[in-house]
Scaffold this motif. Structure first.
Motif, PDB file in Angstrom:
ATOM      1  N   ARG A  22       4.799   4.033  -0.779  1.00  0.00           N
ATOM      2  CA  ARG A  22       5.162   2.782  -1.469  1.00  0.00           C
ATOM      3  C   ARG A  22       6.445   2.313  -0.788  1.00  0.00           C
ATOM      4  O   ARG A  22       7.552   2.702  -1.162  1.00  0.00           O
ATOM      5  N   ALA A  78      -3.823   3.664   7.586  1.00  0.00           N
ATOM      6  CA  ALA A  78      -3.976   5.114   7.481  1.00  0.00           C
ATOM      7  C   ALA A  78      -4.278   5.583   6.064  1.00  0.00           C
ATOM      8  O   ALA A  78      -4.832   6.664   5.867  1.00  0.00           O
ATOM      9  N   ASP A  79      -3.923   4.766   5.065  1.00  0.00           N
ATOM     10  CA  ASP A  79      -4.061   5.194   3.669  1.00  0.00           C
ATOM     11  C   ASP A  79      -4.434   3.984   2.814  1.00  0.00           C
ATOM     12  O   ASP A  79      -3.653   3.036   2.694  1.00  0.00           O
ATOM     13  N   LYS A  80      -5.589   4.025   2.189  1.00  0.00           N
ATOM     14  CA  LYS A  80      -6.065   2.896   1.386  1.00  0.00           C
ATOM     15  C   LYS A  80      -5.218   2.661   0.137  1.00  0.00           C
ATOM     16  O   LYS A  80      -5.338   1.614  -0.509  1.00  0.00           O
ATOM     17  N   ASN A  81      -4.350   3.607  -0.200  1.00  0.00           N
ATOM     18  CA  ASN A  81      -3.511   3.470  -1.389  1.00  0.00           C
ATOM     19  C   ASN A  81      -2.059   3.112  -1.060  1.00  0.00           C
ATOM     20  O   ASN A  81      -1.235   2.967  -1.967  1.00  0.00           O
ATOM     21  N   ALA A  82      -1.733   2.966   0.218  1.00  0.00           N
ATOM     22  CA  ALA A  82      -0.367   2.613   0.601  1.00  0.00           C
ATOM     23  C   ALA A  82      -0.043   1.190   0.153  1.00  0.00           C
ATOM     24  O   ALA A  82      -0.892   0.295   0.208  1.00  0.00           O
ATOM     25  N   ASP A  90       3.101  11.690  -2.114  1.00  0.00           N
ATOM     26  CA  ASP A  90       2.154  10.683  -2.578  1.00  0.00           C
ATOM     27  C   ASP A  90       1.943   9.622  -1.507  1.00  0.00           C
ATOM     28  O   ASP A  90       2.612   9.610  -0.468  1.00  0.00           O
ATOM     29  N   SER A  91       1.028   8.698  -1.767  1.00  0.00           N
ATOM     30  CA  SER A  91       0.816   7.572  -0.869  1.00  0.00           C
ATOM     31  C   SER A  91       2.108   6.765  -0.753  1.00  0.00           C
ATOM     32  O   SER A  91       2.892   6.667  -1.704  1.00  0.00           O
ATOM     33  N   ARG A 151      -0.909  -5.075  -0.877  1.00  0.00           N
ATOM     34  CA  ARG A 151      -1.636  -4.697   0.336  1.00  0.00           C
ATOM     35  C   ARG A 151      -2.144  -5.964   1.005  1.00  0.00           C
ATOM     36  O   ARG A 151      -2.347  -6.988   0.354  1.00  0.00           O
ATOM     37  N   PHE A 209       0.741   1.887   7.838  1.00  0.00           N
ATOM     38  CA  PHE A 209       0.613   2.720   6.646  1.00  0.00           C
ATOM     39  C   PHE A 209      -0.690   2.404   5.911  1.00  0.00           C
ATOM     40  O   PHE A 209      -1.403   3.300   5.454  1.00  0.00           O
ATOM     41  N   MET A 210      -1.002   1.124   5.784  1.00  0.00           N
ATOM     42  CA  MET A 210      -2.195   0.711   5.052  1.00  0.00           C
ATOM     43  C   MET A 210      -3.476   1.075   5.791  1.00  0.00           C
ATOM     44  O   MET A 210      -4.488   1.413   5.162  1.00  0.00           O
TER      45      MET A 210
END
Length: 270
Positions: free
Chosen positions: A11, A48-52, A8-9, A258, A45-46
């Protein structure tokens, strides 16, 4: 590596003391006025991934036992899938340093996190070198690192080698207190963490290192006296009073969140 095992994204929750809080890397825009390597890793991380998501429960001055007893349970409530657990540096400066007891606490923390299926990474202690104010602590840190690697291996915890970050022996990577890294130093550590975790597409700029300034012996003596007056004496005073620099500090990011990455003034492209 931990990131390749995450389905998963991310956390990500950071646990620890001033090193993980980011002390020395001044950033008025951020809570507690600091940024640090953990923020920089989370920014990647953020990006690279909008849900991190990211939380930081680290507080300056904390010994390992409070980190394990207070921060680990709080982290578990956030249900992360990636945690950095870094501590013991403040313990190593105490006269009653017990490395075996420290490793037992580390093992307890690693187990609690790994039993929940959380990927965990830690940092070894930094090599202070053979000279300087903290050189007398070198043997303690070397033993600490060897035992930490064993405990981490047994629990499936990834170790980032901070000990061999020899470029950080350059004083230009350190804040005026000579105990905490500045922005350039925290950037070096963030890159090492990301490389160890096998993070792809690292967009972090290279650290901006101040120019070296040649000083006379008289200037160095004056600087050392000023440093001792402004930083060493207050540090000794806190030890004598049984207080900590973090007594009035709260976690930077107590909940998963975020934020936007901060620009690096004068940074070179990676």
């Amino acid at each position: 590596m931990p990131l390749s095992r995450l389905e998963d994204s991310i956390r990500y929750v950071a646990l620890g003391d001033s090193l993980s809080e980011g002390v020395g890397d001044d950033a008025p825009e951020r809570p507690n006025g600091v940024r640090g390597w953990t923020d920089r890793v989370a920014e990647q991380f953020m990006l690279a991934d909008k849900n991190a998501l990211y939380a930081n429960l680290a507080i300056r001055g904390r010994l390992l036992t409070p980190i394990i007893e207070e921060q680990v349970p709080a982290a578990l409530e956030l249900k992360p899938n990636l945690v950095s657990l870094v501590g013991g540096g403040n313990d190593s400066l105490r006269p009653g340093f017990d490395v075996d007891a420290l490793m037992a606490r580390y093992d307890e923390g690693f187990k609690a996190l790994r039993d929940e299926g959380i990927e965990v990474f830690t940092l070894t202690g930094f090599d202070p070198g053979s000279k300087g104010f903290f050189s007398g602590n070198r043997a303690r840190i070397a033993l600490f690192n060897e035992l930490l690697r064993e405990v981490a291996d047994n629990r499936g915890v990834t170790v980032v080698d901070y000990w061999r970050a020899h470029e950080l022996l350059d004083f230009r990577f350190w804040a005026p207190d000579r105990l905490h890294m500045n922005a350039a130093g925290h950037t070096v550590v963030a890159r090492k963490v990301l490389e160890t975790l096998s993070a792809e597409n690292i967009n972090m700029g290279k650290p901006v290192v101040p120019e070296a300034i040649r000083k006379t012996r008289i200037q160095e003596a004056r600087d050392n006296a000023k440093w001792a007056r402004e930083f060493v004496v207050p540090w000794i005073g806190r030890r004598l009073r049984g207080t900590s620099s973090g007594d009035s500090i709260s976690p930077k990011y107590p909940e998963l969140t975020r934020f936007d990455a901060l620009p690096e003034a004068g940074a070179e492209e990676a």
